[in-house]
Design a protein around this motif. Sequence first.
Motif, PDB file in Angstrom:
ATOM      1  N   ASN A  15       0.834  -1.203   0.000  1.00  0.00           N
ATOM      2  CA  ASN A  15       0.000   0.000   0.000  1.00  0.00           C
ATOM      3  C   ASN A  15       0.872   1.258   0.000  1.00  0.00           C
ATOM      4  O   ASN A  15       0.620   2.216  -0.732  1.00  0.00           O
ATOM      5  CB  ASN A  15      -0.920  -0.014   1.217  1.00  0.00           C
ATOM      6  N   ALA A  16       1.928   1.225   0.832  1.00  0.00           N
ATOM      7  CA  ALA A  16       2.846   2.370   0.888  1.00  0.00           C
ATOM      8  C   ALA A  16       3.587   2.546  -0.433  1.00  0.00           C
ATOM      9  O   ALA A  16       3.833   3.669  -0.878  1.00  0.00           O
ATOM     10  CB  ALA A  16       3.839   2.172   2.032  1.00  0.00           C
ATOM     11  N   GLY A  17       3.946   1.436  -1.069  1.00  0.00           N
ATOM     12  CA  GLY A  17       4.653   1.531  -2.339  1.00  0.00           C
ATOM     13  C   GLY A  17       3.856   2.267  -3.403  1.00  0.00           C
ATOM     14  O   GLY A  17       4.411   2.992  -4.226  1.00  0.00           O
ATOM     15  N   PHE A  18       2.534   2.085  -3.382  1.00  0.00           N
ATOM     16  CA  PHE A  18       1.681   2.738  -4.369  1.00  0.00           C
ATOM     17  C   PHE A  18       1.236   4.141  -3.935  1.00  0.00           C
ATOM     18  O   PHE A  18       1.052   5.017  -4.781  1.00  0.00           O
ATOM     19  CB  PHE A  18       0.432   1.887  -4.635  1.00  0.00           C
ATOM     20  N   ARG A  19       1.084   4.379  -2.615  1.00  0.00           N
ATOM     21  CA  ARG A  19       0.405   5.599  -2.179  1.00  0.00           C
ATOM     22  C   ARG A  19       1.266   6.552  -1.361  1.00  0.00           C
ATOM     23  O   ARG A  19       0.893   7.700  -1.174  1.00  0.00           O
ATOM     24  CB  ARG A  19      -0.840   5.221  -1.367  1.00  0.00           C
ATOM     25  N   TRP A  20       2.398   6.085  -0.848  1.00  0.00           N
ATOM     26  CA  TRP A  20       3.217   6.945   0.018  1.00  0.00           C
ATOM     27  C   TRP A  20       4.104   7.836  -0.854  1.00  0.00           C
ATOM     28  O   TRP A  20       5.011   7.371  -1.526  1.00  0.00           O
ATOM     29  CB  TRP A  20       4.082   6.086   0.934  1.00  0.00           C
ATOM     30  N   ARG A  21       3.844   9.137  -0.836  1.00  0.00           N
ATOM     31  CA  ARG A  21       4.637  10.072  -1.618  1.00  0.00           C
ATOM     32  C   ARG A  21       5.734  10.688  -0.749  1.00  0.00           C
ATOM     33  O   ARG A  21       5.575  10.830   0.450  1.00  0.00           O
ATOM     34  CB  ARG A  21       3.736  11.178  -2.191  1.00  0.00           C
ATOM     35  N   GLU A  22       6.818  11.068  -1.372  1.00  0.00           N
ATOM     36  CA  GLU A  22       7.920  11.691  -0.639  1.00  0.00           C
ATOM     37  C   GLU A  22       7.460  13.029  -0.055  1.00  0.00           C
ATOM     38  O   GLU A  22       6.809  13.819  -0.741  1.00  0.00           O
ATOM     39  CB  GLU A  22       9.115  11.897  -1.556  1.00  0.00           C
ATOM     40  N   THR A  23       7.792  13.274   1.207  1.00  0.00           N
ATOM     41  CA  THR A  23       7.331  14.489   1.899  1.00  0.00           C
ATOM     42  C   THR A  23       8.469  15.334   2.437  1.00  0.00           C
ATOM     43  O   THR A  23       8.215  16.394   3.012  1.00  0.00           O
ATOM     44  CB  THR A  23       6.419  14.117   3.075  1.00  0.00           C
ATOM     45  N   ARG A  24       9.701  14.906   2.266  1.00  0.00           N
ATOM     46  CA  ARG A  24      10.818  15.716   2.734  1.00  0.00           C
ATOM     47  C   ARG A  24      10.771  17.077   2.058  1.00  0.00           C
ATOM     48  O   ARG A  24      10.524  17.163   0.846  1.00  0.00           O
ATOM     49  CB  ARG A  24      12.147  15.025   2.400  1.00  0.00           C
ATOM     50  N   PRO A  25      10.961  18.172   2.804  1.00  0.00           N
ATOM     51  CA  PRO A  25      10.920  19.507   2.200  1.00  0.00           C
ATOM     52  C   PRO A  25      11.770  19.582   0.939  1.00  0.00           C
ATOM     53  O   PRO A  25      12.892  19.066   0.896  1.00  0.00           O
ATOM     54  CB  PRO A  25      11.466  20.406   3.308  1.00  0.00           C
ATOM     55  N   LEU A  26      11.221  20.221  -0.082  1.00  0.00           N
ATOM     56  CA  LEU A  26      11.844  20.212  -1.407  1.00  0.00           C
ATOM     57  C   LEU A  26      13.219  20.855  -1.441  1.00  0.00           C
ATOM     58  O   LEU A  26      14.075  20.491  -2.239  1.00  0.00           O
ATOM     59  CB  LEU A  26      10.928  20.930  -2.405  1.00  0.00           C
ATOM     60  N   ASP A  27      13.442  21.836  -0.546  1.00  0.00           N
ATOM     61  CA  ASP A  27      14.722  22.535  -0.551  1.00  0.00           C
ATOM     62  C   ASP A  27      15.693  22.008   0.487  1.00  0.00           C
ATOM     63  O   ASP A  27      16.752  22.560   0.705  1.00  0.00           O
ATOM     64  CB  ASP A  27      14.513  24.034  -0.311  1.00  0.00           C
ATOM     65  N   GLN A  28      15.327  20.879   1.114  1.00  0.00           N
ATOM     66  CA  GLN A  28      16.152  20.379   2.215  1.00  0.00           C
ATOM     67  C   GLN A  28      17.472  19.794   1.725  1.00  0.00           C
ATOM     68  O   GLN A  28      18.490  19.855   2.412  1.00  0.00           O
ATOM     69  CB  GLN A  28      15.372  19.313   2.999  1.00  0.00           C
ATOM     70  N   ALA A  29      17.459  19.209   0.539  1.00  0.00           N
ATOM     71  CA  ALA A  29      18.665  18.537   0.040  1.00  0.00           C
ATOM     72  C   ALA A  29      19.825  19.513  -0.134  1.00  0.00           C
ATOM     73  O   ALA A  29      20.979  19.121  -0.122  1.00  0.00           O
ATOM     74  CB  ALA A  29      18.362  17.851  -1.294  1.00  0.00           C
ATOM     75  N   ARG A  30      19.505  20.797  -0.280  1.00  0.00           N
ATOM     76  CA  ARG A  30      20.568  21.773  -0.499  1.00  0.00           C
ATOM     77  C   ARG A  30      21.163  22.292   0.813  1.00  0.00           C
ATOM     78  O   ARG A  30      22.134  23.048   0.799  1.00  0.00           O
ATOM     79  CB  ARG A  30      20.007  22.944  -1.321  1.00  0.00           C
ATOM     80  N   ARG A  31      20.538  21.930   1.948  1.00  0.00           N
ATOM     81  CA  ARG A  31      21.010  22.428   3.242  1.00  0.00           C
ATOM     82  C   ARG A  31      21.366  21.255   4.136  1.00  0.00           C
ATOM     83  O   ARG A  31      20.691  20.238   4.126  1.00  0.00           O
ATOM     84  CB  ARG A  31      19.925  23.278   3.911  1.00  0.00           C
ATOM     85  N   ARG A  32      22.392  21.398   4.931  1.00  0.00           N
ATOM     86  CA  ARG A  32      22.792  20.357   5.874  1.00  0.00           C
ATOM     87  C   ARG A  32      22.967  20.995   7.237  1.00  0.00           C
ATOM     88  O   ARG A  32      24.078  21.306   7.660  1.00  0.00           O
ATOM     89  CB  ARG A  32      24.076  19.673   5.409  1.00  0.00           C
ATOM     90  N   ARG A  33      21.869  21.201   7.901  1.00  0.00           N
ATOM     91  CA  ARG A  33      21.869  21.873   9.189  1.00  0.00           C
ATOM     92  C   ARG A  33      22.340  20.916  10.279  1.00  0.00           C
ATOM     93  O   ARG A  33      22.014  19.737  10.280  1.00  0.00           O
ATOM     94  CB  ARG A  33      20.458  22.368   9.499  1.00  0.00           C
ATOM     95  N   SER A  34      23.095  21.452  11.231  1.00  0.00           N
ATOM     96  CA  SER A  34      23.574  20.647  12.356  1.00  0.00           C
ATOM     97  C   SER A  34      22.402  20.229  13.241  1.00  0.00           C
ATOM     98  O   SER A  34      21.409  20.950  13.378  1.00  0.00           O
ATOM     99  CB  SER A  34      24.578  21.463  13.175  1.00  0.00           C
ATOM    100  N   VAL A  35      22.533  19.056  13.876  1.00  0.00           N
ATOM    101  CA  VAL A  35      21.506  18.590  14.801  1.00  0.00           C
ATOM    102  C   VAL A  35      21.741  19.110  16.220  1.00  0.00           C
ATOM    103  O   VAL A  35      20.893  18.909  17.091  1.00  0.00           O
ATOM    104  CB  VAL A  35      21.457  17.047  14.835  1.00  0.00           C
ATOM    105  N   LEU A  36      22.854  19.786  16.465  1.00  0.00           N
ATOM    106  CA  LEU A  36      23.170  20.244  17.825  1.00  0.00           C
ATOM    107  C   LEU A  36      22.132  21.196  18.410  1.00  0.00           C
ATOM    108  O   LEU A  36      21.858  21.142  19.619  1.00  0.00           O
ATOM    109  CB  LEU A  36      24.557  20.897  17.846  1.00  0.00           C
ATOM    110  N   PRO A  37      21.510  22.096  17.603  1.00  0.00           N
ATOM    111  CA  PRO A  37      20.477  22.959  18.181  1.00  0.00           C
ATOM    112  C   PRO A  37      19.307  22.200  18.805  1.00  0.00           C
ATOM    113  O   PRO A  37      18.619  22.737  19.679  1.00  0.00           O
ATOM    114  CB  PRO A  37      20.017  23.805  16.986  1.00  0.00           C
ATOM    115  N   ILE A  38      19.080  20.970  18.368  1.00  0.00           N
ATOM    116  CA  ILE A  38      18.001  20.172  18.969  1.00  0.00           C
ATOM    117  C   ILE A  38      18.247  19.999  20.463  1.00  0.00           C
ATOM    118  O   ILE A  38      17.350  20.196  21.295  1.00  0.00           O
ATOM    119  CB  ILE A  38      17.906  18.783  18.289  1.00  0.00           C
ATOM    120  N   PHE A  39      19.484  19.680  20.822  1.00  0.00           N
ATOM    121  CA  PHE A  39      19.806  19.398  22.219  1.00  0.00           C
ATOM    122  C   PHE A  39      19.947  20.669  23.048  1.00  0.00           C
ATOM    123  O   PHE A  39      19.920  20.621  24.271  1.00  0.00           O
ATOM    124  CB  PHE A  39      21.084  18.570  22.297  1.00  0.00           C
ATOM    125  N   ALA A  40      20.094  21.814  22.376  1.00  0.00           N
ATOM    126  CA  ALA A  40      20.183  23.088  23.094  1.00  0.00           C
ATOM    127  C   ALA A  40      18.818  23.724  23.310  1.00  0.00           C
ATOM    128  O   ALA A  40      18.718  24.757  23.973  1.00  0.00           O
ATOM    129  CB  ALA A  40      21.076  24.054  22.318  1.00  0.00           C
TER     130      ALA A  40
END
Length: 404
Positions: free
Chosen positions: A185-210
């Motif tokens: 079901n997911a193979g047919f109906r699950w569409r990609e949802t990652r933000p379209l401009d995310q691939a161009r940015r690589r933000r650090s995960v450290l702010p999560i813990f701060a």
Amino acid sequence: MTIMRPAWACSLSAALLLMAPFDILASLAMDIYLPVVPVMPAVLNTTPSIVQLSLSLYMVMLGVGQVIFGPVSDRVGRRPVLLVGGMIFIVASLGAAWSETATVFVVFRLLQAAGASAMLVATFATVRDIYADQPESVVIYGLLSSVLAFVPAVGPIAGALISEFAGWRAIFITLAVLALPALLNAGFRWRETRPLDQARRRRSVLPIFASLAFWVYTLAFGAGMGTFFVFFSTAPRVLMGRANHSGAGFSMAFASVALIMVVTTRFSRSLVARWGVAGCVARGMVLLLCGAILLGMGELLGSPSFSTFILPMWVMAVGIVFTVSVTANGALAHFDDIAGSAVAFYFCIQSLIVSVAGTLAVTLLNGDSAWPVIWYATTMAGVVLAGLVLLRLRRIPAEKAVWH
């Protein structure tokens, strides 16, 4: 900063039917196996400690795997992580079913947990991608949490019935069979949802813990679901051991708490619109404290019964839904561009809180009573309420600066 989001064509009900199976299967793979644990040492010609390792490693990998797959989903997308995780889960379930030695069985259980962790990360990162700050997110988080409350009650019963009529291998074959249509079901109906401009940015995960908000709302989720975990761990001993409930009577009483959670979810969207995220969490913590007081009165003034143990849990169940329906929005509010990583750390940390603090409560206190639930709920609710006060105090200067 504006986040560009791909379109999502599913309605809310269709999204729930698409996502819920992966969330349920990750938990069911743990609970459905419990009834055959005592016989597995003889079946695999090994020791009980090795079989216990298959349980412990599953829990560890379920948490650690999310930390691994969360950043991966931010890089390559939610859909590929979900589909690969689902395939790993199916193959590992079948591998566990046909294992002949303990080593092979433990390896496949580890792979099964890895697949489950990938499915969980992709599912909840997708929820965050689509429904960030929308009222639908409250319904989804609330319903998924409420449905999961049924899994620990239903899973062992299903596992016992399957093993009795078809043998222990059928338990793992059943997991693979259940996962297959969900994956198709997911193979047919699950569409990609990652933000379209995310691939161009690589933000650090450290702010999560701060982020104080991340910690306060993650602790709040741990307070709510941890209270249910401790209740689940003590309820059989209290109701069947001391209150002399039958197995059927216990199941009905236990299910009533989960049912209250499901019903409360029906009203959660309008309540969030009225109270906001912090307001819902604060009221949820107050209800946990009220339930703890009622449980304490029952322990001190009465004997274990439906009215002294289950009815106070109904009060807590409402508080749990108020809390878990909104904590993801509070904890992840500023991390939409790294939602996969943020979701992974959110669930990993709260799982550690629940497993460590919850287990300590049941182990160190009288597990035949309500005291572990009382202690856990009171302590965690107090910490979260203090954290909410800190968040409010930090927000006041910022609000004054806006007006001046």
